[in-house]
Write a protein that holds these residues in place. Sequence first.
Motif, short mmCIF file in Angstrom:
data_model
loop_
_atom_site.label_atom_id
_atom_site.label_comp_id
_atom_site.label_asym_id
_atom_site.label_seq_id
_atom_site.Cartn_x
_atom_site.Cartn_y
_atom_site.Cartn_z
N LEU A 110 0.15 8.22 1.42
CA LEU A 110 -0.08 7.59 2.67
C LEU A 110 1.17 7.29 3.48
O LEU A 110 1.07 7.35 4.99
N GLY A 111 2.46 7.22 2.87
CA GLY A 111 3.62 7.36 3.72
C GLY A 111 3.73 8.64 4.53
O GLY A 111 4.32 8.58 5.62
N SER A 112 3.05 9.73 4.18
CA SER A 112 3.40 10.91 5.13
C SER A 112 2.49 11.08 6.14
O SER A 112 2.85 11.71 7.16
N PHE A 113 1.60 9.80 6.33
CA PHE A 113 0.74 9.92 7.52
C PHE A 113 1.53 9.17 8.65
O PHE A 113 1.18 9.24 9.80
N VAL A 114 2.59 8.23 8.36
CA VAL A 114 3.18 7.56 9.48
C VAL A 114 4.29 8.47 10.11
O VAL A 114 5.14 8.94 9.69
N HIS A 115 4.15 8.33 11.34
CA HIS A 115 4.82 8.83 12.58
C HIS A 115 5.71 7.85 13.35
O HIS A 115 6.63 8.07 13.80
N ARG A 116 5.35 6.55 13.37
CA ARG A 116 5.72 5.57 14.36
C ARG A 116 5.66 4.35 13.49
O ARG A 116 4.73 4.00 13.21
N THR A 137 0.98 -1.15 0.02
CA THR A 137 0.05 -0.14 -0.05
C THR A 137 0.91 1.39 0.17
O THR A 137 0.67 2.39 -0.66
N ILE A 138 1.74 1.46 0.81
CA ILE A 138 2.52 2.63 0.93
C ILE A 138 3.83 2.51 -0.11
O ILE A 138 3.92 3.69 -0.55
N SER A 139 4.16 1.41 -0.46
CA SER A 139 5.07 1.56 -1.94
C SER A 139 4.85 0.39 -2.77
O SER A 139 5.38 -0.66 -2.79
N PRO A 140 3.83 0.63 -3.60
CA PRO A 140 3.24 -0.33 -4.42
C PRO A 140 4.43 -0.57 -5.69
O PRO A 140 5.23 0.25 -5.92
N PRO A 141 4.15 -1.96 -6.14
CA PRO A 141 5.18 -2.18 -7.26
C PRO A 141 5.16 -1.35 -8.33
O PRO A 141 4.03 -0.88 -8.53
N ILE A 142 6.24 -1.17 -9.12
CA ILE A 142 6.22 -0.23 -10.33
C ILE A 142 5.01 -0.89 -11.29
O ILE A 142 5.07 -2.24 -11.76
N GLY A 143 4.48 0.21 -11.85
CA GLY A 143 3.30 -0.38 -12.93
C GLY A 143 2.11 -0.53 -12.14
O GLY A 143 0.95 -0.61 -13.09
N THR A 144 2.08 -0.58 -10.99
CA THR A 144 0.55 -0.66 -10.41
C THR A 144 -0.10 0.66 -10.24
O THR A 144 0.61 1.52 -10.12
N ARG A 145 -1.30 0.67 -9.85
CA ARG A 145 -2.18 1.95 -9.72
C ARG A 145 -1.74 2.29 -8.29
O ARG A 145 -1.75 1.56 -7.42
N LYS A 146 -1.31 3.63 -8.42
CA LYS A 146 -0.96 4.25 -7.00
C LYS A 146 -2.21 4.98 -6.37
O LYS A 146 -2.87 5.63 -7.18
#
Length: 380
Positions: A82-88, A68-77
């Motif tokens: 979402l990565g900016s929401f991660v604090h811990r 979800t955070i780092s989808p494989p290349i070529g997949t729909r993003k």
Amino acid sequence: MPSSRHIYLPTEIVVQIVSYVAVDELGRQKTLYTCCLISRQWYSAAIALLYERPQVISGISFKRFTETISPPIGTRKNTLNLGSFVHRLNLSHLVHHSSNSLTARLLGRIKENLEVFIAPTLTFSINSLPALSKCANLRHLDLALVHEAIPFTNLKQSISRLPKLVTLRLPQSTILTDPESSKIPWPPSLQRLQISGRFNPLLIPTFTWPQSLTSLTLKNCSLLSLANLSSLLSSPQLGESLKRLTISGANRGLTLDSINAIPAFLPNLTFLSIPGDMVEESFFFILSHTFPPLALEVLEFGLPCAELKLNFTTKTFLGALDNGLESLRSVGFAEELVTDQRLEEDEGIDEILQERNKRRRSQPGAESQDDEEIVGVYYI
């Protein structure tokens, strides 16, 4: 007949409801995910909290999270970052569930607002350092489980400019006295440091400490002989700034003389935790003749290095209370060291510390005491 119409709630109310849900740590992840499925309104209110501190405790949860955070290349993003929401992010439960490249890529995706990062055992490597160096909001970095040997110079270089980093735990494989590393500054706000690894005895004098260091833990270190430990702790700057020192039983080369040397180098400590079996009568004899008295308020006898016993008597300990340990308000014992006789003797110690604390607080001009501060004897 019941109405099928949805009841509209103002967004402020939805946000308030979701914030109450987020308090429940046990059901937090599942409940927040359910909130995201209710409607677009609920999704927008819950999505940031869902990813704020994700629970990544298995291979399956890690796979879903990274896809979800780092989808494989070529997949729909996802249109949201979402990565900016991660604090811990705590990856301590993972062993073989990632790879060096995937961990590095994941760090790159969550670097924007990451505040706490606990690294996995096998898949944090030198490849992760470039992404780590860009985590400008990082406050707590725990690398204690990292297995791969990462050159200390490279690691120090990558974190040297992290302005908010307050706590750092180093890997067990660290070689701490690399001459090149002494030329690189520590993070400017670093206050709490856990050191693990090896020292080159000839190069210990070149080791420099963080300027703002107040808390130090020595764990899984090698060669902590009297000479080496004395050389490490003899820094005048460390003697002034350090308030808390913990020496774990999980160190090699530690001797009774090593422990005895601590009060001489660090008279301003307010907290000291040392292995229970590495303290003998001579430690308290030294304290009985220490003037001015130490600032020490809490003394812990932690998990032993080898023997499940204490090598000093309660009488000797009490003798130091009226001299070098005048400021002591509490003493802790590892449960493994507690015997029936110990429990009886601890009652006497507890009464003395409690009574002394009452007298101290009743004196004119005495500082107010935090209600959460432990007074007397406790067990760890």
